[in-house]
Scaffold this active site. Structure first.
Site, mmCIF file in Angstrom:
data_model
loop_
_atom_site.group_PDB
_atom_site.id
_atom_site.type_symbol
_atom_site.label_atom_id
_atom_site.label_comp_id
_atom_site.label_asym_id
_atom_site.label_seq_id
_atom_site.Cartn_x
_atom_site.Cartn_y
_atom_site.Cartn_z
ATOM 1 N N HIS A 165 0.818 -1.182 -0.019
ATOM 2 C CA HIS A 165 0.098 -0.053 -0.127
ATOM 3 C C HIS A 165 0.958 1.074 0.035
ATOM 4 O O HIS A 165 0.396 2.405 0.127
ATOM 5 C CB HIS A 165 -0.929 -0.013 1.047
ATOM 6 C CG HIS A 165 -1.981 1.009 1.319
ATOM 7 N ND1 HIS A 165 -2.070 1.988 2.249
ATOM 8 C CD2 HIS A 165 -3.095 1.046 0.543
ATOM 9 C CE1 HIS A 165 -3.122 2.677 1.975
ATOM 10 N NE2 HIS A 165 -3.763 2.184 1.119
ATOM 11 N N LYS A 196 3.297 4.719 -0.848
ATOM 12 C CA LYS A 196 3.462 5.643 -2.094
ATOM 13 C C LYS A 196 4.887 6.150 -1.708
ATOM 14 O O LYS A 196 4.816 6.967 -1.039
ATOM 15 C CB LYS A 196 2.343 6.619 -1.637
ATOM 16 C CG LYS A 196 0.930 5.907 -1.869
ATOM 17 C CD LYS A 196 0.034 5.953 -0.467
ATOM 18 C CE LYS A 196 -1.392 5.462 -0.470
ATOM 19 N NZ LYS A 196 -1.574 4.114 -0.903
ATOM 20 N N ASP A 210 16.391 11.356 -8.270
ATOM 21 C CA ASP A 210 18.075 11.564 -8.073
ATOM 22 C C ASP A 210 18.355 11.388 -6.688
ATOM 23 O O ASP A 210 19.503 11.746 -6.434
ATOM 24 C CB ASP A 210 18.294 12.851 -8.514
ATOM 25 C CG ASP A 210 18.133 13.097 -10.155
ATOM 26 O OD1 ASP A 210 17.971 11.965 -10.898
ATOM 27 O OD2 ASP A 210 17.927 14.231 -10.683
ATOM 28 N N HIS A 216 -9.218 11.160 2.051
ATOM 29 C CA HIS A 216 -8.246 10.315 1.816
ATOM 30 C C HIS A 216 -6.930 10.516 2.758
ATOM 31 O O HIS A 216 -5.761 9.770 2.924
ATOM 32 C CB HIS A 216 -7.982 10.041 0.629
ATOM 33 C CG HIS A 216 -7.568 8.521 0.309
ATOM 34 N ND1 HIS A 216 -6.041 8.694 -0.100
ATOM 35 C CD2 HIS A 216 -7.850 7.322 0.372
ATOM 36 C CE1 HIS A 216 -5.656 6.979 -0.207
ATOM 37 N NE2 HIS A 216 -6.533 6.671 0.324
ATOM 38 N N LYS A 222 -4.501 11.030 5.411
ATOM 39 C CA LYS A 222 -3.880 10.486 6.861
ATOM 40 C C LYS A 222 -3.060 11.284 7.407
ATOM 41 O O LYS A 222 -1.688 11.610 6.939
ATOM 42 C CB LYS A 222 -3.233 9.109 6.648
ATOM 43 C CG LYS A 222 -4.098 7.927 5.708
ATOM 44 C CD LYS A 222 -3.507 8.176 4.085
ATOM 45 C CE LYS A 222 -4.055 6.855 3.268
ATOM 46 N NZ LYS A 222 -5.488 6.539 3.187
ATOM 47 N N ASP A 244 0.274 18.893 19.534
ATOM 48 C CA ASP A 244 0.828 20.191 20.166
ATOM 49 C C ASP A 244 1.533 21.082 19.146
ATOM 50 O O ASP A 244 2.163 21.863 19.727
ATOM 51 C CB ASP A 244 1.957 19.570 21.299
ATOM 52 C CG ASP A 244 1.120 18.645 22.229
ATOM 53 O OD1 ASP A 244 0.132 18.562 22.504
ATOM 54 O OD2 ASP A 244 2.057 17.878 23.092
#
Length: 479
Positions: free
Chosen positions: A221, A223, A228, A397, A399, A404
């Site tokens: 899952h 990403k 470079d 979507h 996350k 603080d």
């Protein structure tokens, strides 16, 4: 006679699988109970469901192969990992525990000298990423769970083709299930023809073998985008347009992305290499370039990654350590909230001790099962003083987790058991007031576009809704 034989076989399988469930040390008591219920209330199908989804394994020796690759990478490029001794210099004492736990779990220690920009929206992410691809001089490495054949997907593929034609080493990896249509597409073949090295994580090419010897819904899952060895992108977005054509009913998909420079890019590079080498073991270790040079005035950060071949419980334990450190504010956005009960307890305890805890979920979830399970916890959270909001304009979507105004967590991990136990995930945890303020401002935008859920509203839900939510949540441990 035949019916009697089939019934006997089914009964024997039922007993054997029940004993297997009861003997497993890696299951919680609620998970054991959920599986026993499924086995006995769904004759025949319960046995089949457990065979397909009950065991967390990826086939013979997969975990050992991954461990061997990680050891080779760590030995080859130890500077990428950082050093344990630097933690106390970079992170305030109140927040050190979660960073230390993450380092013990993954091997990636806190590294100073990182810089990042919060992308304004999907359009800016697309424009900046394609520009970075077109400016690449040495290599481009990407790993996406979902890569669609849409505007973003085609633009990315064409940028890869242009880069490969000018001599840039291009490696593109996708999950076998999430990107199955891309793998069969014309543009994927065009990438291969142009010299792009393509690969599939956890492929489904031999479906029968996958079904018999591994669990089909264990997925990559992650990403990851590295250009470079110096520039990276991290966040929740797949290689897809916000319109997300496979589920347009819930669009737009609302994501959050960071453009990052600094040593944490090297850590993501090593994470990519560990996934790439599983499917392409002949790739030389020297072909992965790492630049751990700190950027001036950069902030401390580290990669937090997890997967089904790592120690069980790593992610909820890390999140528990992180959440428990909050002193004033905790804001979380997640599309999928199917937690284990320990995480619910920590969230409630954090609110009870006076921390302002805010959680933002999609109002219309693309999974009715997840929506029901999430809402089964609303009353407990609200009773503890947690503020709950449901985002209206699309499927939230993103996350995000901020603490603080100091600490942020951004990445691919949802607050659900799939991310905790079944998926390979990648995140970045960091300490930086300015960037955290930017992310909090984005979170406040989500809240402004949401409906607040009150105790009075939940109290007045019809009994049928409460019963449905709780029935689905009972199956939560095996979802």
């Amino acid at each position: 006679m035949i019916v009697d034989i089939l019934l006997t076989i089914h009964f024997i399988l039922l007993i054997l699988i029940s004993l297997r469930v009861l003997s497993r040390h890696d299951l919680t008591s609620p998970a054991r109970l959920a599986w026993i219920v499924i086995l006995f209330i769904l004759p025949y199908f319960g046995v089949l469901i457990y065979w397909m989804f009950g065991e967390v394994h990826l086939g013979h020796d997969f975990g050992q192969k991954r461990d061997d690759i990680i050891k080779q990478l760590n030995t080859h490029s130890p500077s990428v990992l950082g050093h344990e001794t630097t933690l106390e210099k970079m992170i305030k004492p109140a927040y050190q525990a979660s960073f230390a736990y993450a380092a013990k779990a993954t091997g990636f220690h806190t590294m100073e000298g990182n810089q990042a920009e919060l992308m304004a929206d999907a359009s800016e992410t697309r424009r900046r990423m394609i520009a970075d691809f077109d400016a690449a001089t040495d290599h481009i490495h990407v790993l996406y769970y979902i890569w669609l054949v849409d505007g973003m997907g085609i633009d990315t593929a064409q940028a890869f083709i242009r880069a490969a034609k000018r001599g840039v080493t291009c490696r593109a990896m996708v999950d076998g299930m999430g990107s199955r249509k891309m793998v069969r597409s014309k543009i994927w073949q065009e990438m291969k023809n142009a010299g792009v090295q393509v690969s599939v994580a956890l492929p489904l090419t031999n479906f029968i073998k996958v079904m018999l010897f591994s669990r089909i819904d264990l997925r990559n899952h992650r990403k990851i985008t590295v250009i470079d060895g110096k520039i990276g992108y991290s966040g929740s977005r797949n290689c897809a347009d916000p319109e997300f054509m496979v589920k347009p009913k819930y669009a737009p998909w609302v994501d959050i992305m960071l453009r990052i420079e600094g040593p944490v890019v090297a850590q993501n590079q090593m994470l990519f290499a560990s996934d790439w080498l599983i499917e392409n073991p002949d790739t030389p270790l020297d072909s992965f370039y790492y630049d751990s040079t700190p950027k001036p005035n950069g902030f401390p950060a580290q990669v937090f990654s997890d997967g089904p071949t790592q120690r069980h419980g790593t992610t909820p334990q890390f999140l528990g350590a992180l959440i428990s450190q909050a002193q004033d504010t905790l804001i979380i956005s997640t599309p999928y909230f199917v937690p284990d009960y320990s995480l619910v307890s920590i969230l409630c305890a954090t609110a009870y001790r006076g921390v302002e805890v805010t959680m933002v979920f999609p109002k219309n979830n693309d999974s009715f099962i997840v929506a029901a399970t999430s809402r089964s916890y609303y009353w407990q959270l609200l009773e503890a003083g947690v503020k709950i909001y449901e985002y209206k304009p699309g499927l939230l979507h993103a996350k995000t987790l901020t603490i603080d105004g100091e600490i942020s967590l951004i990445g691919s991990t949802n607050l659900d058991l799939r991310s905790f136990d079944l998926n390979y995930e990648n995140n970045i945890v960091f300490s930086d007031k300015k960037l955290t303020a930017d992310i909090m401002q984005r979170q406040y935008q989500y809240i402004a576009d949401s409906d607040e859920v009150t105790r009075e509203e939940v109290k007045n839900w019809p009994p049928s809704s409460r019963i449905w939510n709780n029935i689905v949540a009972t199956m939560g441990p095996v979802l």
